[in-house]
Design a protein around this motif. Structure first.
Motif, PDB file in Angstrom:
ATOM      1  N   ASN A 164       0.824  -1.209   0.000  1.00  0.00           N
ATOM      2  CA  ASN A 164       0.000   0.000   0.000  1.00  0.00           C
ATOM      3  C   ASN A 164       0.859   1.260   0.000  1.00  0.00           C
ATOM      4  O   ASN A 164       0.521   2.244  -0.654  1.00  0.00           O
ATOM      5  CB  ASN A 164      -0.951  -0.010   1.200  1.00  0.00           C
ATOM      6  N   ARG A 219      -5.784   3.789  -6.808  1.00  0.00           N
ATOM      7  CA  ARG A 219      -6.227   3.312  -5.494  1.00  0.00           C
ATOM      8  C   ARG A 219      -6.444   1.812  -5.536  1.00  0.00           C
ATOM      9  O   ARG A 219      -6.732   1.243  -6.578  1.00  0.00           O
ATOM     10  CB  ARG A 219      -7.562   3.971  -5.131  1.00  0.00           C
ATOM     11  N   ARG A 220      -6.352   1.172  -4.387  1.00  0.00           N
ATOM     12  CA  ARG A 220      -6.626  -0.255  -4.315  1.00  0.00           C
ATOM     13  C   ARG A 220      -7.600  -0.484  -3.178  1.00  0.00           C
ATOM     14  O   ARG A 220      -7.194  -0.662  -2.038  1.00  0.00           O
ATOM     15  CB  ARG A 220      -5.341  -1.031  -4.072  1.00  0.00           C
ATOM     16  N   GLU A 264      -9.996  -2.097  -0.484  1.00  0.00           N
ATOM     17  CA  GLU A 264      -9.911  -3.356   0.265  1.00  0.00           C
ATOM     18  C   GLU A 264     -11.299  -3.967   0.358  1.00  0.00           C
ATOM     19  O   GLU A 264     -12.304  -3.248   0.347  1.00  0.00           O
ATOM     20  CB  GLU A 264      -9.433  -3.084   1.695  1.00  0.00           C
TER      21      GLU A 264
END
Ligand SMILES: [Zn+2]
Ligand SMILES: [Zn+2]
Lengths: 214, 187
Positions: B86, B96-97, B99
Motif C-alpha cells: 500500500n 487506489r486499491r 480493500e
C-alpha cells in the motif's frame, strides 16, 4: 445462493501485487466482500507476497532505526474499527465510491429502462460503473476492446456463456461478444469494470456511446 | 537468516508492541523487516532514498496499526507485505486499491496459538517452496510482485511471448500449490 463464477488466479495475483487499474481493484474487492472462497485464495496470494518479501534484504541507512523510533514516539495506535453489518446490496468498498447505499446512486437513463452510474476512479486504465437492467430486459449486444469484469450485486442475468447471480463474476475479453439479459423477477444490478470502451454492435447505441461514456 | 526467521516468534513481538508499546520488541522487528521492505521497494523501481524513507514509514505504520494485526490469518511477513504494497501504491503510482469489506470478526486479543503458528509456518513453507521452483519460474513470480511491471512490459523486456509468461506463472503457481498440499497432508 452459492457463488459459481469466481476470480482467476491471474487477477487475484495482480490484485495482491497491486498491478491493476483502480476500477478492476474495486470489482475484485467487491467480489471478495461476498465470496469466502476467493477471499481465502486472495489471502494465499498475500502470503506469497510475504514469502517474496522475506527473500531479499539490503542495508538500511545509518541511524535509520533511531530516526524511526523518534517518529513513533508519542504516535497514537489505531483502534480496531467496528465492522459494518454485511448483507447490503452494495458491499462496503462500492458504498465508499457511491457515498452511501443503493439509495445514494445517481442513475442516468440509457433508454429502455436501463440505467447506469459511472463511478469516479483516479486512473485511466479502466472505468467502473453500476448498471441497472430491468427484469427481463437486455443490455445492448456488445464486444470488448479489452478486459471486462461484471459482478452481479442483485438479481441475475444470462448470456451466451451461463447464468450469473449475486456474487458471480463474469470475466470477458476482446474475444467475447455477448448479450446479457436480466432474469424475470427482480431488476439486475451489476458492477462493471471495463478496459477500453465497449463496442456496441447495433447502430444506435454506437452513436450514443461517447455521450454516455460507456 | 533462515534460521533466524524460524527461531523468532514475530507475532509475539507485535503483541508486545500492541500491548506495551515495547520499543525493544519494535527494534527487533525493525532490524528484520525494514531492510526487506527497503529491498522490495528498490526492486519495485524506487530510488534508494525513497525506499529508505518508505521503509521507515512502513515500520511506523506497523507500530500504529499493531491492533489491526490478525495473527490467526496472516504471518507478520505477510502483514508487512500488505503495508509495504500500500505504501508503494502511494509512492510510485496513483491508482487506489480498495480493500474488501471488513470481516464481521476482527483480530482476537488472545489469538489461538496453534493458528498463529500455522500462519507463520505457511509463510515459511511458501518461502521454501518458492526457493525450490525452477529459476525461470521463480523470477517471474518475484517480478510479478516486485516489478511495477505489467505482463506485457515483462514480455517486451524479456522478449518472451505474453502467452509463455502467463503459462510459466500458471505452472509455478501449480507447483507451489502442489508442494503446499503435500506438506499439509504430511502433518
Ligand atoms: Zn469467488
Ligand atoms: Zn460485456
Amino acid at each position: 445462493m452459492k457463488i459459481k463464477h469466481h476470480l482467476s488466479d491471474e487477477l487475484l495475483m495482480a490484485y495482491a501485487a497491486a498491478e491493476l487499474p483502480e476500477a478492476f481493484n474495486l470489482v475484485i474487492a467487491a467480489h471478495l466482500s461476498l465470496c469466502d472462497e476467493c477471499r481465502a485464495r486472495s489471502m494465499a496470494f498475500d502470503a506469497l507476497g510475504g514469502a517474496v518479501i522475506e527473500d531479499s534484504t539490503c542495508e538500511m541507512a545509518a541511524g535509520s532505526l533511531e530516526a524511526c523510533l523518534s517518529r513513533i514516539d508519542g504516535l497514537e495506535q489505531t483502534e480496531v474499527p467496528v465492522a459494518q453489518p454485511a448483507g447490503a446490496v452494495l458491499p462496503a468498498p462500492v458504498q465508499d465510491y457511491v457515498g452511501g447505499g443503493l439509495e445514494a446512486v445517481k442513475w442516468r437513463s440509457l433508454g429502455m429502462g436501463v440505467r447506469q452510474a459511472i463511478l469516479r476512479t483516479g486512473d485511466k486504465g479502466a472505468s467502473a460503473r453500476l448498471l441497472y437492467i430491468p427484469a427481463g430486459a437486455a443490455m445492448p449486444d456488445h464486444g470488448h476492446r479489452g478486459l471486462e469484469l461484471t459482478l452481479v450485486l442483485q438479481g441475475a442475468f444470462r448470456d451466451e456463456a451461463d447464468r450469473f447471480g449475486r456474487g458471480d463474476i463474469e470475466i470477458a475479453d476482446d474475444t467475447v461478444e455477448h448479450t446479457p439479459v436480466a432474469e424475470a423477477g427482480e431488476a439486475c444490478i451489476c458492477l462493471v469494470a471495463t478496459q477500453g470502451a465497449l463496442k456496441f454492435n447495433a447502430l444506435l447505441p454506437r452513436l450514443a456511446q461517447p455521450f454516455f461514456r460507456i | 537468516l533462515v534460521a533466524d526467521a524460524e527461531q523468532t516468534d514475530w507475532s509475539a513481538l507485535v503483541f508486545r508492541v500492541r500491548d506495551h508499546q515495547d520499543k525493544v520488541a519494535f527494534a527487533a522487528l525493525f532490524r528484520h523487516f525494514a531492510p526487506r521492505v527497503k529491498a522490495f521497494l528498490m526492486k519495485s523501481g524506487a530510488t534508494e532514498a525513497l525506499a529508505e524513507e518508505c521503509a521507515q514509514d512502513v515500520m511506523a505504520t506497523l507500530w500504529q496499526k499493531a491492533r489491526l494485526f490478525d495473527a490467526e490469518r496472516a504471518s507478520v511477513a505477510t502483514w508487512v507485505f500488505t503495508i509495504a504494497r500500500n505504501r508503494r501504491i502511494d509512492a510510485l503510482r496513483k491508482s487506489r486499491r480498495p480493500e474488501p469489506e471488513d470481516l464481521p470478526w476482527g483480530p482476537e486479543p488472545e489469538p489461538d496459538q496453534a493458528e498463529v503458528f500455522e500462519a507463520q509456518q505457511e509463510t515459511e513453507r511458501l518461502g521454501a517452496a518458492l526457493s525450490r521452483l525452477p529459476l525461470k519460474q521463480r523470477v517471474l513470480i518475484e517480478r510479478a510482485y516486485f516489478g511495477d511491471l505489467s505482463h506485457s512490459e515483462i514480455a517486451a523486456e524479456t522478449g518472451l511471448p505474453l502467452g509463455t509468461i502467463k503459462s510459466r506463472i500458471r505452472l509455478a503457481l501449480e507447483r507451489l500449490r502442489h508442494q503446499m498440499d503435500v506438506k499439509a497432508t504430511e502433518r
